[in-house]
Design a protein around this motif. Structure first.
Motif, PDB file in Angstrom:
ATOM      1  N   SER A 166      73.844 104.366  44.994  1.00 19.02           N
ATOM      2  CA  SER A 166      72.714 105.262  45.201  1.00 19.02           C
ATOM      3  C   SER A 166      73.195 106.688  45.441  1.00 19.02           C
ATOM      4  O   SER A 166      74.104 106.927  46.243  1.00 19.02           O
ATOM      5  CB  SER A 166      71.908 104.784  46.414  1.00 19.02           C
ATOM      6  N   GLY A 167      72.603 107.629  44.704  1.00 19.44           N
ATOM      7  CA  GLY A 167      73.000 109.026  44.794  1.00 19.44           C
ATOM      8  C   GLY A 167      74.007 109.464  43.758  1.00 19.44           C
ATOM      9  O   GLY A 167      74.290 110.656  43.628  1.00 19.44           O
ATOM     10  N   ASP A 168      74.561 108.505  43.002  1.00 15.43           N
ATOM     11  CA  ASP A 168      75.521 108.849  41.940  1.00 15.43           C
ATOM     12  C   ASP A 168      74.790 109.464  40.746  1.00 15.43           C
ATOM     13  O   ASP A 168      73.636 109.129  40.457  1.00 15.43           O
ATOM     14  CB  ASP A 168      76.260 107.605  41.443  1.00 15.43           C
ATOM     15  N   ILE A 169      75.502 110.336  40.039  1.00 16.26           N
ATOM     16  CA  ILE A 169      75.001 110.919  38.792  1.00 16.26           C
ATOM     17  C   ILE A 169      76.029 110.698  37.694  1.00 16.26           C
ATOM     18  O   ILE A 169      77.237 110.854  37.922  1.00 16.26           O
ATOM     19  CB  ILE A 169      74.687 112.420  38.960  1.00 16.26           C
ATOM     20  N   VAL A 170      75.550 110.315  36.518  1.00 12.98           N
ATOM     21  CA  VAL A 170      76.389 110.198  35.320  1.00 12.98           C
ATOM     22  C   VAL A 170      75.809 111.121  34.257  1.00 12.98           C
ATOM     23  O   VAL A 170      74.597 111.149  34.040  1.00 12.98           O
ATOM     24  CB  VAL A 170      76.442 108.746  34.800  1.00 12.98           C
ATOM     25  N   VAL A 171      76.676 111.879  33.614  1.00  9.89           N
ATOM     26  CA  VAL A 171      76.276 112.766  32.525  1.00  9.89           C
ATOM     27  C   VAL A 171      76.969 112.299  31.243  1.00  9.89           C
ATOM     28  O   VAL A 171      78.191 112.158  31.214  1.00  9.89           O
ATOM     29  CB  VAL A 171      76.639 114.235  32.813  1.00  9.89           C
ATOM     30  N   LEU A 172      76.171 112.039  30.206  1.00  5.07           N
ATOM     31  CA  LEU A 172      76.707 111.731  28.881  1.00  5.07           C
ATOM     32  C   LEU A 172      76.463 112.956  28.012  1.00  5.07           C
ATOM     33  O   LEU A 172      75.310 113.243  27.644  1.00  5.07           O
ATOM     34  CB  LEU A 172      76.019 110.508  28.275  1.00  5.07           C
ATOM     35  N   GLY A 173      77.536 113.691  27.721  1.00  5.04           N
ATOM     36  CA  GLY A 173      77.400 114.911  26.949  1.00  5.04           C
ATOM     37  C   GLY A 173      78.541 115.100  25.980  1.00  5.04           C
ATOM     38  O   GLY A 173      79.519 114.351  25.995  1.00  5.04           O
ATOM     39  N   SER A 174      78.413 116.101  25.134  1.00  2.00           N
ATOM     40  CA  SER A 174      79.406 116.461  24.113  1.00  2.00           C
ATOM     41  C   SER A 174      79.896 115.200  23.393  1.00  2.00           C
ATOM     42  O   SER A 174      79.094 114.457  22.848  1.00  2.00           O
ATOM     43  CB  SER A 174      80.555 117.274  24.725  1.00  2.00           C
ATOM     44  N   ALA A 175      81.203 114.911  23.428  1.00  5.98           N
ATOM     45  CA  ALA A 175      81.741 113.769  22.686  1.00  5.98           C
ATOM     46  C   ALA A 175      81.233 112.439  23.219  1.00  5.98           C
ATOM     47  O   ALA A 175      81.262 111.420  22.515  1.00  5.98           O
ATOM     48  CB  ALA A 175      83.267 113.785  22.730  1.00  5.98           C
ATOM     49  N   GLY A 176      80.728 112.415  24.458  1.00  7.15           N
ATOM     50  CA  GLY A 176      80.244 111.176  25.046  1.00  7.15           C
ATOM     51  C   GLY A 176      78.748 110.963  24.896  1.00  7.15           C
ATOM     52  O   GLY A 176      78.222 109.949  25.367  1.00  7.15           O
ATOM     53  N   ARG A 177      78.078 111.896  24.234  1.00  4.42           N
ATOM     54  CA  ARG A 177      76.613 111.828  24.152  1.00  4.42           C
ATOM     55  C   ARG A 177      76.126 110.550  23.482  1.00  4.42           C
ATOM     56  O   ARG A 177      75.086 109.992  23.861  1.00  4.42           O
ATOM     57  CB  ARG A 177      76.100 113.066  23.412  1.00  4.42           C
ATOM     58  N   MET A 178      76.855 110.075  22.480  1.00  4.61           N
ATOM     59  CA  MET A 178      76.406 108.905  21.722  1.00  4.61           C
ATOM     60  C   MET A 178      77.162 107.632  22.104  1.00  4.61           C
ATOM     61  O   MET A 178      77.134 106.637  21.370  1.00  4.61           O
ATOM     62  CB  MET A 178      76.543 109.172  20.225  1.00  4.61           C
ATOM     63  N   CYS A 179      77.820 107.632  23.238  1.00  2.00           N
ATOM     64  CA  CYS A 179      78.515 106.427  23.672  1.00  2.00           C
ATOM     65  C   CYS A 179      77.519 105.309  23.994  1.00  2.00           C
ATOM     66  O   CYS A 179      76.478 105.547  24.605  1.00  2.00           O
ATOM     67  CB  CYS A 179      79.355 106.719  24.913  1.00  2.00           C
ATOM     68  N   PHE A 180      77.869 104.113  23.587  1.00  2.00           N
ATOM     69  CA  PHE A 180      77.088 102.948  23.996  1.00  2.00           C
ATOM     70  C   PHE A 180      77.249 102.735  25.496  1.00  2.00           C
ATOM     71  O   PHE A 180      78.334 102.917  26.049  1.00  2.00           O
ATOM     72  CB  PHE A 180      77.563 101.698  23.244  1.00  2.00           C
ATOM     73  N   HIS A 181      76.154 102.340  26.150  1.00  2.00           N
ATOM     74  CA  HIS A 181      76.194 102.131  27.596  1.00  2.00           C
ATOM     75  C   HIS A 181      75.105 101.146  27.984  1.00  2.00           C
ATOM     76  O   HIS A 181      74.150 100.927  27.231  1.00  2.00           O
ATOM     77  CB  HIS A 181      76.023 103.455  28.347  1.00  2.00           C
ATOM     78  N   GLY A 182      75.246 100.547  29.156  1.00  5.51           N
ATOM     79  CA  GLY A 182      74.265  99.580  29.621  1.00  5.51           C
ATOM     80  C   GLY A 182      74.525  99.199  31.065  1.00  5.51           C
ATOM     81  O   GLY A 182      75.468  99.675  31.699  1.00  5.51           O
ATOM     82  N   VAL A 183      73.678  98.348  31.588  1.00  2.63           N
ATOM     83  CA  VAL A 183      73.777  97.864  32.970  1.00  2.63           C
ATOM     84  C   VAL A 183      73.923  96.345  32.922  1.00  2.63           C
ATOM     85  O   VAL A 183      73.011  95.642  32.483  1.00  2.63           O
ATOM     86  CB  VAL A 183      72.544  98.272  33.798  1.00  2.63           C
ATOM     87  N   ASP A 184      75.079  95.855  33.365  1.00  2.00           N
ATOM     88  CA  ASP A 184      75.353  94.417  33.302  1.00  2.00           C
ATOM     89  C   ASP A 184      74.733  93.639  34.450  1.00  2.00           C
ATOM     90  O   ASP A 184      74.389  92.470  34.291  1.00  2.00           O
ATOM     91  CB  ASP A 184      76.860  94.175  33.292  1.00  2.00           C
ATOM     92  N   ARG A 185      74.632  94.270  35.617  1.00  2.00           N
ATOM     93  CA  ARG A 185      74.052  93.551  36.742  1.00  2.00           C
ATOM     94  C   ARG A 185      73.695  94.509  37.863  1.00  2.00           C
ATOM     95  O   ARG A 185      74.178  95.639  37.913  1.00  2.00           O
ATOM     96  CB  ARG A 185      75.013  92.486  37.289  1.00  2.00           C
ATOM     97  N   ILE A 186      72.801  94.042  38.740  1.00  2.00           N
ATOM     98  CA  ILE A 186      72.445  94.750  39.963  1.00  2.00           C
ATOM     99  C   ILE A 186      73.069  94.002  41.135  1.00  2.00           C
ATOM    100  O   ILE A 186      73.113  92.768  41.146  1.00  2.00           O
ATOM    101  CB  ILE A 186      70.908  94.806  40.138  1.00  2.00           C
ATOM    102  N   TYR A 187      73.558  94.757  42.111  1.00  2.00           N
ATOM    103  CA  TYR A 187      74.116  94.152  43.321  1.00  2.00           C
ATOM    104  C   TYR A 187      73.049  94.183  44.424  1.00  2.00           C
ATOM    105  O   TYR A 187      72.785  95.246  44.998  1.00  2.00           O
ATOM    106  CB  TYR A 187      75.360  94.914  43.778  1.00  2.00           C
ATOM    107  N   PRO A 188      72.418  93.039  44.716  1.00  2.00           N
ATOM    108  CA  PRO A 188      71.339  93.024  45.709  1.00  2.00           C
ATOM    109  C   PRO A 188      71.819  93.445  47.101  1.00  2.00           C
ATOM    110  O   PRO A 188      72.982  93.257  47.465  1.00  2.00           O
ATOM    111  CB  PRO A 188      70.886  91.552  45.716  1.00  2.00           C
TER     112      PRO A 188
END
Length: 203
Positions: free
Chosen positions: A160-182
């Motif tokens: 919580s509170g983290d930020i991720v930026v996908l930009g420039s060469a990383g703009r089209m990178c595949f990404h996803g969420v595998d699981r949530i930690y309850p």
């Protein structure tokens, strides 16, 4: 130390607890005006495991008949999306490095058993603009790869509170969420995770 793909930036604990709490209050107000809905996959009509809504001039939606797209109105209520709050515009200004404002904030709510398969954000016209992702609530296992689905991927925990930026060469990178930690955050009283993604859509 994980070596993220070029153009992908992770800023742990970027938002203080008080800023996170303020954003949750803002999102609650948005959801009152633009209720969460369950998106479905194009073609198959299979429901996704997340619930979502949007704010800003445009919102990302998907349905069986018309597929992935941006539109100015909520698909259930038919009303315009709520305005983009200044707090989100400020975060974009601080971290995006882009001179045009975002036009859409996709709000995804993940219950503890939700996930998001590997995908690219490619429904935008302006692919020079980054995607800014904000995590609120329970931690998740985020996976990011290259610009081809078959490229090697790596995983990192987003809190919580983290930020991720996908930009420039990383703009089209595949990404996803595998699981949530309850039960890894006390931010959301009923648990779960909220992910906000800020996008510039048009040129």
């Amino acid at each position: 130390m994980l070596q993220l793909p070029n153009g992908v930036r992770h800023s742990p604990e970027y938002l203080s607890r008080s800023r996170q709490e303020a954003l949750v209050d803002i999102i609650r107000a948005i959801v009152v005006e633009a209720p969460l809905f369950v998106p479905v996959m194009p073609g198959t009509g299979k429901p996704m495991s997340v619930r979502m809504t949007n704010c800003g001039p445009l919102g990302w939606v998907t349905d069986k008949e018309r597929g992935y797209r941006y539109q100015p109105t909520h698909p259930v209520t038919g009303r315009p999306w709520p305005d983009m709050p200044q707090e989100l515009l400020d975060i974009w200004s601080d971290v995006s490095g882009y001179d045009k404002p975002p036009q859409a904030c996709l709000v995804n709510f993940y219950s503890d058993d939700a996930r998001m398969g590997l995908h690219q954000d490619k429904d935008e016209q302006d692919l020079a603009a980054p995607v800014v992702s904000i995590s609120l609530g329970n931690a998740c296992l985020f996976r990011v790869g290259g610009v081809q689905r078959t490229d090697k991927s790596l995983s990192l925990r987003l809190s919580s509170g983290d930020i991720v930026v996908l930009g420039s060469a990383g703009r089209m990178c595949f990404h996803g969420v595998d699981r949530i930690y309850p039960a890894t955050s006390t931010l959301l009283k009923n648990g779960g995770r909220i992910n906000l993604t800020l996008r510039r859509v048009t040129l």
